[in-house]
Structure formats: C-alpha cells, structure tokens
Design a protein around this motif. Structure first.
Motif, short mmCIF file in Angstrom:
data_model
loop_
_atom_site.label_atom_id
_atom_site.label_comp_id
_atom_site.label_asym_id
_atom_site.label_seq_id
_atom_site.Cartn_x
_atom_site.Cartn_y
_atom_site.Cartn_z
N ARG A 153 -16.39 6.63 19.03
CA ARG A 153 -16.18 5.13 19.56
C ARG A 153 -14.88 4.93 18.63
O ARG A 153 -14.18 4.19 19.07
N ILE A 154 -14.37 5.40 17.39
CA ILE A 154 -13.45 5.03 16.72
C ILE A 154 -12.40 5.76 17.04
O ILE A 154 -11.06 5.27 16.91
N LYS A 155 -12.30 6.91 17.52
CA LYS A 155 -11.33 7.81 18.15
C LYS A 155 -10.32 8.20 17.02
O LYS A 155 -9.01 8.05 17.43
N TRP A 170 -18.80 20.40 19.43
CA TRP A 170 -17.86 19.86 18.54
C TRP A 170 -16.43 19.40 19.06
O TRP A 170 -16.09 20.13 20.04
N PRO A 171 -16.25 18.06 18.88
CA PRO A 171 -15.02 17.57 19.77
C PRO A 171 -13.60 18.31 19.22
O PRO A 171 -13.52 18.95 18.01
N ASP A 172 -12.56 18.22 20.08
CA ASP A 172 -11.49 19.05 19.78
C ASP A 172 -10.88 18.63 18.67
O ASP A 172 -9.97 19.37 17.93
N ASN A 173 -10.92 17.25 18.06
CA ASN A 173 -10.16 16.69 16.89
C ASN A 173 -11.06 17.37 15.84
O ASN A 173 -10.59 16.83 14.72
N ILE A 217 -1.97 7.36 11.49
CA ILE A 217 -2.94 8.33 11.89
C ILE A 217 -4.02 8.21 11.30
O ILE A 217 -4.28 7.82 10.04
N ILE A 218 -5.40 8.36 11.87
CA ILE A 218 -6.43 8.23 11.36
C ILE A 218 -7.33 9.41 11.18
O ILE A 218 -7.58 10.29 12.06
N ARG A 219 -7.63 9.74 9.87
CA ARG A 219 -8.29 11.07 9.48
C ARG A 219 -9.51 10.65 8.86
O ARG A 219 -9.59 9.65 7.93
#
Length: 95
Positions: free
Chosen positions: A36-38, A83-86, A12-14
């Motif tokens: 862009r990176i998600k 703000w995005p959900d993630n 996963i990417i954090r």
C-alpha cells in the motif's frame, strides 16, 4: 500523499523489519502494508545477538535457530512468501 511528497521533495522511503519470534507471523501483513505504501526499498533481516540479551532471551527470540520450537513454522511460512522485488533479505533458510 506520501508518494506525492516523495516525488516532489526527492526523498526515498526505506523500511527495516527485524524478524524474531515476536513478529515472524506478521511478515505477510508487513508485505501487504508495504504494497500500500510503496516504499523504494525494504530490508528484512533476522534478529542478531545484541550484547544486552541474556542467553535465555536470545534463545527465545532467535526463531531462526533449529532448536527454537517455532523454527519449522517459520521455515514453512518463508517458503510460501512471494517476496516483492524491492525487498532485500539477509537471512538464509532452507527451501
């Protein structure tokens, strides 16, 4: 490519973003970058007082302080952000 590797290898990417007077104005650009990176998760936090900071350095960096000259500018900016959900935030601000 990164998303393909993430799916294939199962990682996963954090991202972590610490907001201070040096970068609060870049929050929206950071959100666009993340779009862009998600990444799977983004943790955005206000700067904390680290032991190596002098009182003067802390006062200059802590844009979340009501005494900071850019405090109102930060508050106005934070009100406008969708703000995005993630994104997870650990700062509290008045809206």
């Amino acid at each position: 490519m990164l998303n393909e590797m993430r799916d294939k290898l199962g990682f996963i990417i954090r991202y972590n973003y610490t907001v201070s007077s040096l970068n609060y104005f870049d929050i929206e650009s950071f959100i666009e970058f993340c779009d862009r990176i998600k990444p799977d998760q983004v943790f955005i936090s206000k700067i904390e007082r680290w032991g190596h900071l002098t009182d003067e350095q802390w006062q200059e960096l802590n844009v979340f302080s009501q005494n900071h000259p850019k405090y109102n500018e930060l508050q106005n900016l934070l009100k406008t952000i969708d703000w995005p959900d993630n994104f997870q935030k650990n700062f509290y601000y008045k809206i």
